[in-house]
Motif scaffolding. Structure first.
Motif, PDB file in Angstrom:
ATOM      1  N   LEU A 212       0.813  -1.233   0.100  1.00 42.41           N
ATOM      2  CA  LEU A 212       0.057   0.067  -0.144  1.00 42.41           C
ATOM      3  C   LEU A 212       0.658   1.289   0.024  1.00 42.41           C
ATOM      4  N   ALA A 213       1.991   1.144   0.784  1.00 44.72           N
ATOM      5  CA  ALA A 213       2.694   2.439   0.652  1.00 44.72           C
ATOM      6  C   ALA A 213       3.434   2.722  -0.686  1.00 44.72           C
ATOM      7  N   GLY A 216       0.573   3.634  -3.205  1.00 46.65           N
ATOM      8  CA  GLY A 216      -0.017   4.799  -2.624  1.00 46.65           C
ATOM      9  C   GLY A 216       0.717   5.945  -2.993  1.00 46.65           C
ATOM     10  N   ALA A 286       1.206   3.999   5.752  1.00 46.15           N
ATOM     11  CA  ALA A 286       0.129   3.088   5.238  1.00 46.15           C
ATOM     12  C   ALA A 286      -0.148   1.961   6.450  1.00 46.15           C
ATOM     13  N   ASN A 290      -5.997   1.474   6.267  1.00 45.53           N
ATOM     14  CA  ASN A 290      -5.791   2.148   5.418  1.00 45.53           C
ATOM     15  C   ASN A 290      -6.165   1.480   3.847  1.00 45.53           C
TER      16      ASN A 290
END
Length: 324
Positions: A212-213, A216, A286, A290
């Motif tokens: 996700l990091a 994102g 993240a 989230n």
């Protein structure tokens, strides 16, 4: 950190090494040691500006150590971030530690952001000291942390608060177990937090947040038309993205309170914005709660703020709690 640094007896001329990206509170602890010594102990700062590859960082650090080797001013201890705070970079400590040990420099790793975010193998790292906070990524209440001290040093390390278990040499476990009247209940939550993580799977948690990091950060940088700060191997669960601010030296944009006010009071969100090098960056974290839509919302907010600032619509930006 206080317990380790304030337990050490430094000889005149010895130096304490740290990165320029050291956490602010740790910089103050080191400064306290310097001030208490009346200048007999000094600091040595390794300047690092990201983006930089791990290979270039390691090479630069090795050269720095060689260039600063002095018999009259030996480096006694080095404080290195496992994951720095601002920017949120995973440092290649497994490659930096041997460089320090080759020169008989004690190694203290600040792993405040590490546990729950990246694997930690203390045996493989072979450091003298390692400290990590459990409340950031391991899901425990605040005021819980892990402090590792290599066996050979335990007799000289005492708590910052000296209480009834004090002995010399240190009775390490007993001294740190009881430091006076205190709420010890957060400590009891650590095992339950680990049990909770096992129900989801440690790798599942870390892999989800890491992906996700990465995704994102890519999304936000694309919306803003900028770039991600971290290079290959430097992203854990935090990612830093450049903000498209035209005047990076404006007193407002280099003031953290400016960004905090806008994020919290106008947009009901928070991210850490700061100046590093000649750019303004924002750090995004993240978490398991989230998803990518949170990064989409954040990107729009950052874009709005930067557009307003760059066109000098500052009246929309500055607001108090009641006004927003």
């Amino acid at each position: 950190m206080n317990a380790i640094f304030r337990s050490m007896i430094f000889a005149p001329g010895e130096r304490i090494l740290h990165f320029s990206t050291v956490f602010g509170a740790m910089r103050k602890v080191i400064q306290y040691i310097v001030d208490r010594s009346k200048g007999l102990v000094t600091t040595l700062e390794f300047n690092v500006t990201y983006p930089i590859t791990n290979d270039d960082l390691v090479e630069s650090f090795a050269n720095f150590l060689n260039d600063n080797e002095r018999s009259d001013a030996p480096i006694r201890i080095a404080l290195i971030d496992h994951i720095s705070s601002l920017p949120g970079v995973v440092n290649p400590i497994q490659r930096l530690i041997p460089l320090l040990k080759e020169k008989n420099i004690l190694v203290l790793i600040d792993g405040a952001h590490a546990i729950g975010q990246v694997p930690i193998d203390l045996k493989a790292l072979d450091v003298d000291f390692y400290i990590t906070n459990c409340h950031k990524w391991l899901y425990t209440p605040r005021a819980t942390a892990v402090m590792y001290v290599k066996k050979e040093h335990q007799g000289t390390i005492h708590p910052s608060l000296i209480s009834q278990e004090y002995k010399q040499p240190s009775n390490f476990q007993n001294e740190f177990f009881w430091t006076g009247t205190f709420d010890y209940s957060p400590y009891m939550s650590v095992l339950k937090a680990i049990e909770f993580r096992k129900t989801l799977g440690e790798d599942v948690i870390r892999n989800y947040m890491h992906k996700l990091a990465v995704d994102g950060g890519a999304l936000v940088s694309k919306v803003l038309g900028t770039r991600i700060l971290q290079m290959e191997g430097q992203i854990g669960n935090m990612v830093d993205v450049e903000l498209p601010i035209t005047d990076v030296n404006d007193p407002q944009v280099i003031d953290p309170a400016f960004w905090e006010s806008i994020f919290l009071y106008r947009f009901n969100m928070y991210a850490a914005a700061y100046k590093h090098g000649d750019k303004i960056w924002v750090r995004l974290s993240a978490q398991i709660y989230n998803d990518l839509s949170d990064f989409e919302k954040a990107a729009k907010i950052f874009s709005t703020i930067c557009n307003e600032f760059n066109t000098k619509l500052n009246d929309k930006l500055i607001c108090t709690h009641t006004e927003c």
